[in-house]
Design a protein around this motif. Sequence first.
Motif, short mmCIF file in Angstrom:
data_model
loop_
_atom_site.label_atom_id
_atom_site.label_comp_id
_atom_site.label_asym_id
_atom_site.label_seq_id
_atom_site.Cartn_x
_atom_site.Cartn_y
_atom_site.Cartn_z
N SER A 251 128.34 8.50 71.85
CA SER A 251 127.43 9.28 71.10
C SER A 251 126.81 10.31 71.99
O SER A 251 126.78 10.28 73.37
N ILE A 252 126.58 11.60 71.43
CA ILE A 252 125.98 12.43 72.27
C ILE A 252 125.25 13.52 71.58
O ILE A 252 125.81 14.21 70.73
N SER A 253 123.82 13.48 71.75
CA SER A 253 123.08 14.31 70.69
C SER A 253 123.16 15.67 70.82
O SER A 253 122.62 16.47 70.12
N THR A 254 123.38 16.15 71.94
CA THR A 254 123.30 17.58 72.33
C THR A 254 124.74 18.40 72.05
O THR A 254 124.71 19.41 72.07
N SER A 255 125.73 17.54 71.46
CA SER A 255 126.93 18.23 71.22
C SER A 255 127.49 17.37 69.91
O SER A 255 128.51 16.58 70.05
N PRO A 256 127.19 17.83 68.52
CA PRO A 256 127.56 16.99 67.73
C PRO A 256 128.91 17.22 67.25
O PRO A 256 129.49 16.47 66.33
N ASN A 257 129.56 18.35 67.84
CA ASN A 257 131.15 18.36 67.50
C ASN A 257 131.87 17.52 68.29
O ASN A 257 133.40 17.50 68.11
N THR A 258 131.45 16.90 69.42
CA THR A 258 132.43 16.33 70.31
C THR A 258 132.95 14.97 69.65
O THR A 258 132.03 14.14 69.00
N LYS A 259 134.10 14.84 69.97
CA LYS A 259 134.72 13.58 69.24
C LYS A 259 136.11 13.21 70.24
O LYS A 259 136.49 13.83 71.04
N ARG A 336 140.60 11.63 75.14
CA ARG A 336 139.63 12.05 76.40
C ARG A 336 140.00 11.39 77.58
O ARG A 336 139.21 11.83 78.57
N THR A 362 127.99 10.39 66.62
CA THR A 362 127.08 11.40 66.46
C THR A 362 127.96 12.67 65.74
O THR A 362 127.35 13.62 65.66
N ASN A 363 129.21 12.53 65.70
CA ASN A 363 130.15 13.39 64.95
C ASN A 363 130.42 13.08 63.48
O ASN A 363 130.88 11.92 63.21
#
Length: 399
Positions: A251-259, A336, A362-363
Amino acid sequence: MFHLYNHVVYTNKDYLIPAFAFISYITEYRFVDNITLDSMNKTIFMSPPNYNIIDYNIATKGNGYSIAINTTHTFEKNILEYTRSGNNWLSITIPNGIVDSSSMHSLKFSEPIIDFKTKQMDDVAQVSFLLNVIPDKVVLNSNKKKITMDIFVSKEKTSEQIKKEALRIDTIVLDAGHGGKDPGACVKNCKIKEKDITLMLTKKIGNILSQKYNLNVIYTREDDRFVTLKNRTKIANENNAKLFISIHANSISTSPNTKGFETYYLKIDKTNTAISEVEKRENNVIQEFEKDIENYEAISKIDAALIHNKNSKGSRVLAEFIQKELESKFNKKLNRGVKQAGFQVLWGATMPNVLIEVGFITNDEERNNLLSPKYQNKMAEGIASAIMKYKEEYEKFGF
């Protein structure tokens, strides 16, 4: 819950329990076998347990070894049974046996025994020996207050067999990240939790490994329960696992497009340099849900430092296989890569170990995929395939 018929009396900070009813129940239900009241119901007698399996000794023979278990009476041979496990445990089951575990465990190991354990069940005792030789034949006998296991070994092929046995990957521990009071990462007002995704995916991987490939799979948790990080690796160590694989969702709240997916193997940080967000988040379970932080880190750091070099290459190769197989199942852009981090859940594992972040909840798109049974099946197949390719290469060449 039991009805004691008379009141329990509380006085001067003591509870006085009606002895006759209490003792009647604990003997009827066999909580304790060696406690009685005298004929006047005034005095409680408690005798030592009536052990009938006392100790053991080992003798070397020209064609192998003989393990003799000493008993207080002669057990019938036809009620005894022995089993051999894939990781070279030789176990004997003794109906009506009561084992003196303290006495047995006080004995020092000698060739060919390298570990030993006992298990007492209702009316059955089990005594197990871990051997450093692979028996060609085991003959079980019982006479003159002694149970004997004669272990026949073919000398000219023992060393080669042991080498193959050491390289064989037969037991794998799968660890579903988080659980119970620890939800892991969560979104949508915490209605979607990492702990649920990891459990579903872990079970799918385990089913493929056990049913399709006939491997022995052990789970650190099979339902929604909390397991400490230290106990997860303890389960792997105690079961002589050959691989330990921990499943997580990112999860990463600051970058919702990260996958994408990434696989980590252990890095022991000796310089206290800055750690990644994912490492900080996964290790945060200790501060949030476990109380003995300093004790945990001190013990784990010693263990990890001692075994890190031994498992580092195998862990890296396993991580590379996983990333490669998942890339072939999904889009190359989702790969990744293989990374290193000081995940506490990997510290202390005495076998190659990795932690897989299967995707970002988060994506929106990836979260929906991770909740899809079809997508989970595909990912489970990729991870299981990577494990089998690692197994094949390791058993041929080692690392």
